[in-house]
Design an enzyme around this catalytic site. Sequence first.
Site, PDB file in Angstrom:
ATOM      1  CB  THR A   1     -10.438  33.610 -19.673  1.00 24.14           C
ATOM      2  OG1 THR A   1     -10.456  34.512 -18.549  1.00 24.14           O
ATOM      3  CG2 THR A   1      -9.062  33.566 -20.303  1.00 24.14           C
ATOM      4  CG  ASP A   2     -16.763  32.645 -17.809  1.00 23.33           C
ATOM      5  OD1 ASP A   2     -16.811  33.675 -17.112  1.00 23.33           O
ATOM      6  OD2 ASP A   2     -17.749  31.917 -17.977  1.00 23.33           O
ATOM      7  CE1 TYR A   3     -15.576  36.801 -11.155  1.00 17.38           C
ATOM      8  CE2 TYR A   3     -14.255  35.036 -10.242  1.00 17.38           C
ATOM      9  CZ  TYR A   3     -14.874  36.260 -10.107  1.00 17.38           C
ATOM     10  OH  TYR A   3     -14.791  36.944  -8.920  1.00 17.38           O
TER      11      TYR A   3
END
Length: 760
Positions: free
Chosen positions: A282-284
């Site tokens: 995932t992104d952050y």
Amino acid sequence: MKQLRYSLLILLVTVSSVYAQTKVSKEKFVNDLLAKMTLDEKLGQLNLPTSGDITTGQAGSSDIAKKIQQGQVGGLFNIKSVQKIKEVQKIAVEKSRLKIPLLFGMDVIHGYETTFPIPLGLSCSWNMNLIQRSAEIAAQEASADGINWTFSPMVDISRDPRWGRVAEGSGEDAFLGSKIAQAMVKGYQGTDLSKKNTILSCVKHFALYGAAESGRDYNTVDMSRIRMYNEYLPPYKAAIDAGAGTVMASFNEIDGIPATGNKWLLTDVLRKQWGFKGFVVTDYTGINEMIHHGVGDLQTASAMAMNAGVEMDMVGEGFLTTLKKSLDEGRVTLAQIDQAVGLILNAKYDLGLFDDPYRYCDDNRSKKEIFTSASRAEARKIAAESFVLLKNEQQLLPLKKQGTIALIGPLADAAENMAGTWSVATQQSKSVSVLAGLREVLGKQAQIIYAKGSNLDYDAAYEERATMFGKTLHRDARTSDQLMNEALEVARKADVVVAALGESAEMSGESSSRTNLEIPQAQKDLLKALLATGKPVVLVLFNGRPLVLADEVKSVPAILDVWFPGSEAGLAIADVLFGDVNPSGKLSATFPRNVGQIPIYYNHKNTGRPLGNSEGNFEKFRSNYLDQRNEPEFSFGFGLSYTQFGYKNLTVSTRQLKAGQTLTVSVEVTNTGNFDGQEVVQLYLRDVVGSVTRPMRELKGFQKISLSKGETRKVTFDLSVDDLKFYNSDLNFVAEPGAFEVYVGGSSSATLKEAFELLR
Ligand code: BGC
């Protein structure tokens, strides 16, 4: 007793297998390891926290250390230094039960300590060898410092310069973007990931992140499938085809479903259609953010991400804290978790981490291979190739290395800003400022006099927001008048003025959207006053996005766009200003005349009511504006040189192309000016009639060539029927028989034209 014996046995088996990966096949190795893992250990592998509170020498007592020891961490990111990484890896491979080594990720976006131009700038070089080389050097340095995974390339197509992250991508075009995506992946990963100087790459942000509504970061994306497939998805696919080992899901939604939880995207497209074999991160806090998107609570969002096809959870710990419950409740299956863990272990295996978890932790390398003079020399060369000469009236440039040169502007003595956005590993103060670079290149040949002239902007609070992460412009406490008067005094003493103006590094990048794309007012006022002195003025423009330059284009004789050139900025700028290097960059994104034209891009469709005059004059009931022309300020592919190039004798090998045949397009290019130079020869196609409406033209080929003054070269492009293909309304990739036009020239406005027909 029995228990103790069992533990000892496990320990022995584990130690030997962990350090002997090459003796068995990857599949067997990973399956054997999986079979030993508890559910908690499996969920731990899916967890990717930031380095948090780790400091050198203290790694063992940090909170993260405890988690690593308990097997709750699969990798860490944005931790810098081989010592720290070694300490942390030691905890994983000596203190955790199964001794599984960690991945160490970082945003190595455009170089490590040796920093290259921001990706948008790099893309303007149109030089795939140099771009690949920049990624190789980045991998060399990062791997010498303990990093084995980079969150790059960022391949999001964007047609909206209000979006600050255009700085991190390769502009507006899927064809150019795809070539760059491939070059970057090859540069990072090489041909063998287990080599010490190659690292795992992560193509991001999947997908369509660059199409955020109104250019506001993280905003909604809504797009037709046909547009996705033809215009936005190709660079991600190109990166996958080039072997990118990981993919990062984007923050935005697609068809009303956040990308992080979008099964169609992460499973149907990525895995089933494209055959992706690596893992998705995932992104952050991407999973947690789905709560705000409105999909439900953290448990629901986490299960949704897993069901969609996410394997690793960056920062948010949704997987770590809720998947067990979801497994009990039947919302996810053990097979899914095993599959995810297996893919992450595969990546660790491919990197050779089980054989030697310290493979990337060689003190010697970290001392010898980072920020070397050889790498810096390459960065200087690459930077100079990324600059785009936007205007050069009466050949003001190149400047002579003589007399007195006034260097003025808030970006002139601004080392900390030269590397540009997303340069996590760079040592900002070691970047070469314009002032330092000019001084070094000129030596005693000319005199440089300097004044700041203005702050970044009149608004101090805005300047603070735009100079975060230590990228200070050292705001001057003097009044605007004082700064201006000093600058005018300096300018009056000079033969020529070089004005270093534009955006600060953090005016573009993540969460740096703008609604006004002009140079900040304080600098515009300064520029106007400098022009009023009557001295010749060269604008050296810093920017992380296409800007609105209407005023400057009218009034300034020479404009050199240098983006953010990286650690060797000032030297590369001096090389080009004084003609040691002839500029050869071409825009990879259209520059609008004003914000109201956005989105504006070269490969647009026709309307049913196109303008009837080529001058661009207003016509009632035609597709145009009352108050502005349709064409941009600078088109895609545009960029001047100190020399000129002429194009003639465009030919096609056949006017009737049959399936299976190759069409050879050739053109003669002549350097008609007074300097040796490089030209990017660009080929565009128009598919005149289609089952769906087709763009007015699309880039289908380019070659960057060097020509000495007076030299003529025949340049040829071979096109196959595959090059004529597009996704039709059934999303089938087809070439349709009928008429095509070919345009070849030095920009997307090329007028030299030929035609052919694809036969049935
Ligand atoms: C960005 C990513 C980046 C990640 C890790 C996020 O905010 O969107 O591009 O890779 O942080 O630093």
